[in-house]
Design an enzyme around this catalytic site. Structure first.
Site, mmCIF file in Angstrom:
data_model
loop_
_atom_site.group_PDB
_atom_site.id
_atom_site.type_symbol
_atom_site.label_atom_id
_atom_site.label_comp_id
_atom_site.label_asym_id
_atom_site.label_seq_id
_atom_site.Cartn_x
_atom_site.Cartn_y
_atom_site.Cartn_z
ATOM 1 N N ASP A 149 -4.077 1.401 11.445
ATOM 2 C CA ASP A 149 -3.637 2.028 10.195
ATOM 3 C C ASP A 149 -4.797 1.887 9.223
ATOM 4 O O ASP A 149 -5.079 0.783 8.740
ATOM 5 C CB ASP A 149 -2.381 1.348 9.629
ATOM 6 C CG ASP A 149 -1.898 2.039 8.351
ATOM 7 O OD1 ASP A 149 -2.549 3.024 7.913
ATOM 8 O OD2 ASP A 149 -0.881 1.596 7.783
ATOM 9 N N GLU A 187 -3.240 5.893 12.048
ATOM 10 C CA GLU A 187 -2.381 6.202 10.896
ATOM 11 C C GLU A 187 -3.236 6.355 9.640
ATOM 12 O O GLU A 187 -4.180 5.593 9.424
ATOM 13 C CB GLU A 187 -1.386 5.043 10.739
ATOM 14 C CG GLU A 187 -0.360 5.212 9.628
ATOM 15 C CD GLU A 187 0.587 4.004 9.582
ATOM 16 O OE1 GLU A 187 0.922 3.461 10.657
ATOM 17 O OE2 GLU A 187 0.957 3.595 8.476
ATOM 18 N N ASP A 243 1.554 8.471 7.165
ATOM 19 C CA ASP A 243 2.442 7.527 6.462
ATOM 20 C C ASP A 243 2.445 7.917 4.989
ATOM 21 O O ASP A 243 3.347 8.617 4.520
ATOM 22 C CB ASP A 243 1.945 6.098 6.711
ATOM 23 C CG ASP A 243 2.633 5.058 5.824
ATOM 24 O OD1 ASP A 243 3.671 5.364 5.220
ATOM 25 O OD2 ASP A 243 2.123 3.918 5.729
ATOM 26 N N SER A 285 0.870 -1.183 0.000
ATOM 27 C CA SER A 285 0.000 0.000 0.000
ATOM 28 C C SER A 285 0.902 1.227 0.000
ATOM 29 O O SER A 285 0.944 2.005 0.936
ATOM 30 C CB SER A 285 -0.932 -0.002 1.216
ATOM 31 O OG SER A 285 -0.221 0.178 2.410
ATOM 32 N N HIS A 294 -3.162 -5.864 2.229
ATOM 33 C CA HIS A 294 -2.282 -6.905 2.766
ATOM 34 C C HIS A 294 -2.933 -8.277 2.855
ATOM 35 O O HIS A 294 -2.286 -9.251 3.231
ATOM 36 C CB HIS A 294 -1.757 -6.504 4.149
ATOM 37 C CG HIS A 294 -0.890 -5.282 4.115
ATOM 38 N ND1 HIS A 294 -0.558 -4.572 5.225
ATOM 39 C CD2 HIS A 294 -0.276 -4.660 3.075
ATOM 40 C CE1 HIS A 294 0.225 -3.557 4.889
ATOM 41 N NE2 HIS A 294 0.401 -3.584 3.584
ATOM 42 N N LYS A 328 9.814 5.424 7.294
ATOM 43 C CA LYS A 328 10.206 4.230 6.549
ATOM 44 C C LYS A 328 11.382 4.642 5.662
ATOM 45 O O LYS A 328 11.188 5.358 4.668
ATOM 46 C CB LYS A 328 9.049 3.761 5.664
ATOM 47 C CG LYS A 328 7.824 3.229 6.419
ATOM 48 C CD LYS A 328 6.645 3.071 5.456
ATOM 49 C CE LYS A 328 5.526 2.223 6.031
ATOM 50 N NZ LYS A 328 4.304 2.270 5.185
ATOM 51 N N GLU A 386 1.691 -9.176 6.820
ATOM 52 C CA GLU A 386 2.502 -8.823 7.997
ATOM 53 C C GLU A 386 2.293 -9.780 9.162
ATOM 54 O O GLU A 386 2.729 -9.506 10.281
ATOM 55 C CB GLU A 386 2.204 -7.382 8.419
ATOM 56 C CG GLU A 386 2.626 -6.363 7.371
ATOM 57 C CD GLU A 386 2.402 -4.921 7.793
ATOM 58 O OE1 GLU A 386 1.844 -4.691 8.888
ATOM 59 O OE2 GLU A 386 2.777 -4.027 7.021
ATOM 60 N N HIS A 424 8.396 -0.845 9.668
ATOM 61 C CA HIS A 424 8.666 -1.860 8.648
ATOM 62 C C HIS A 424 7.792 -1.602 7.416
ATOM 63 O O HIS A 424 7.012 -0.652 7.383
ATOM 64 C CB HIS A 424 8.371 -3.263 9.202
ATOM 65 C CG HIS A 424 6.922 -3.513 9.527
ATOM 66 N ND1 HIS A 424 6.423 -4.762 9.817
ATOM 67 C CD2 HIS A 424 5.846 -2.672 9.612
ATOM 68 C CE1 HIS A 424 5.132 -4.687 10.049
ATOM 69 N NE2 HIS A 424 4.746 -3.434 9.941
ATOM 70 N N GLU A 450 -4.933 -2.187 9.223
ATOM 71 C CA GLU A 450 -4.248 -2.765 10.395
ATOM 72 C C GLU A 450 -4.948 -2.384 11.692
ATOM 73 O O GLU A 450 -5.196 -1.205 11.941
ATOM 74 C CB GLU A 450 -2.791 -2.252 10.464
ATOM 75 C CG GLU A 450 -1.969 -2.636 9.240
ATOM 76 C CD GLU A 450 -0.638 -1.887 9.148
ATOM 77 O OE1 GLU A 450 -0.134 -1.404 10.172
ATOM 78 O OE2 GLU A 450 -0.127 -1.768 8.021
ATOM 79 N N LYS A 467 6.718 0.327 14.578
ATOM 80 C CA LYS A 467 5.669 -0.551 14.050
ATOM 81 C C LYS A 467 6.354 -1.630 13.228
ATOM 82 O O LYS A 467 6.908 -1.355 12.162
ATOM 83 C CB LYS A 467 4.702 0.264 13.185
ATOM 84 C CG LYS A 467 3.444 -0.513 12.827
ATOM 85 C CD LYS A 467 2.427 0.355 12.086
ATOM 86 C CE LYS A 467 2.730 0.444 10.617
ATOM 87 N NZ LYS A 467 1.545 0.753 9.775
#
Ligand code: PGA
Ligand code: ZN
Length: 396
Positions: free
Chosen positions: A230, A271, A298, A40, A144, A323, A194, A351, A153, A374
């Site tokens: 998230d 997030e 993010d 994403s 994901h 990131k 994840e 990550h 998430e 995270k």
């Protein structure tokens, strides 16, 4: 002095090829690092090229400028050289994936030469003595996992944990408690990219299951665990509305919805609640939630100081996800963390959904005294970082 930069393709956790770099120095220093990869991804991220192409580009343009010319301990020069070899402002010349692998491998070689752990080399003698609280992804969907939640998430945030080790085990316990609750309800679930459970449930059911799991683990461990999200809202936004499985929400309705979730579930962390272009919406939501809730950019900020500066001006968010591969070098990631800190924004080191056993982000979080990291809850490429945090804590 760096004498050799070796590049190769290795596997990431999704089974895709990614770039690994090895850096060797004249005095016998060695560092190895690999680039992660997002699913994403934000529209404004530095450009990831096919690994084969990135490696060929770097061998032609970057490696000759580094070998025999740059010191591994001189991170700023390593990273400036990568930018110079690339020649663009988004690493589309050589590829942000090869850049970040070389940048991180050079840092590890620099640490190796000093005989110091990487966090010590990066953070120096005057770094803080805090440890990041790990945010553990326990249920997820979005990009994901297929046929799972719309929100990408659902995170456990063990804010009351007395140590990193306690926090890491608490997150794994919440992940386990979710599995038990799913089994009780006869809901089958595979895991997403994840390692989070990816059941075919509505977001509402996911909230119920995750809150129950968190409560049961809180009772067991005796410290506060809160929930985080998230939303990865850019993936839901069609240009006008946020499209969920069972409904659609206008931007105003989305702000209302997330603000209600924040108060209903006492969210510690939210997030990307809105689209990556919606600074105003971020600002409005940030103004509405309590001081006890982090609103984190993010896809909004993509670890980019220019985008963060716009966020600071407009009051969008109060924290930034970091990131390194979104921006291409450790120096750029440090600059983003520094700008965030100067302006009262919390940095959350992160990550990607596609990962390797590389542990650089664990060291980056400790080096910069980041309040959160995270990096998942379970699964080898996630536990690589979590176990490294446990080791750093034990040896610090
Ligand atoms: P990504 O997801 O690595 O697939 O971008 C992680 C995130 O959105 O935080
Ligand atoms: Zn995200």
């Amino acid at each position: 002095l760096i004498t050799e930069v070796r590049l190769r393709e290795i596997l990431d956790s999704r089974g895709n090829p990614t770039v690994e770099a090895e850096v060797r120095t004249e005095s016998g220093g060695f560092g190895r690092a690999a680039a992660p990869s997002g699913a994403s991804t934000g529209e404004y991220e530095a450009v990831e090229l096919p690994p084969e192409e990135a490696i060929a580009n770097a061998r032609e343009r970057a490696v000759p400028r580094i070998e025999g010319q740059v010191y591994a301990g001189d991170q700023r020069t390593v990273d400036r050289t990568l930018h110079g070899a690339d020649g663009t402002d988004d690493f589309s010349g050589i590829g942000a994936n090869v850049a970040v692998a070389v940048s991180m491998a050079a840092a590890k070689a620099g640490a190796d030469m000093l005989g110091a752990p990487l966090y010590q080399h990066l953070g120096g003698a005057f770094r803080g003595d805090g440890f990041p609280t790990p945010l553990g992804n326990v249920v997820g969907g979005g990009e994901h996992a297929a046929d799972a939640t719309d929100i990408q998430e659902f995170l456990a945030a063990p804010v009351g944990a007395p140590s990193v080790t306690d926090a890491v085990f608490a997150n794994a316990a919440v992940h386990g408690a979710v599995a038990d609750l799913l089994a009780e309800r006869d809901i089958p679930a595979a895991k997403g990219d994840e390692g989070a459970w990816a059941p075919s449930v509505t977001d509402e059911e996911a909230f119920a299951i995750v809150s129950a799991a968190i409560e049961s683990v809180e009772d067991e461990v005796g410290f506060e665990i809160r929930m985080g999200l998230d939303v990865a809202a850019s993936e839901l936004f069609d240009g006008e509305q946020y499209v969920y499985a069972d409904t659609t929400r206008t931007p105003d309705e989305q702000i209302e919805y997330v603000a209600e979730l924040a108060s209903d579930y006492d969210l510690a962390y939210i997030e990307d609640p809105l689209d990556e272009d919606d600074y105003e919406g971020f600002a409005e939501l940030t103004g509405r939630v309590s001081d006890e809730t982090l609103v984190c950019g993010d896809d909004l900020f993509v670890t980019n100081t220019e985008r963060l500066a716009t966020g600071i001006e407009t009051g969008a968010a109060n924290s930034i996800l970091i990131k390194p591969n979104q921006i291409g070098t450790l120096s750029d990631a440090f600059d983003a963390i520094e700008l965030a800190r100067e302006n009262g924004y919390d940095a959350v080191v992160s990550h990607r959904s596609g990962e390797t056993e590389d542990t650089t982000i664990a060291h980056l979080a400790v080096a910069t005294d980041a309040p959160f990291i995270k990096t998942g809850a379970v699964g080898g490429e996630r536990t690589a970082k979590l176990n490294e945090l446990i080791r750093i804590e034990a040896n610090a």
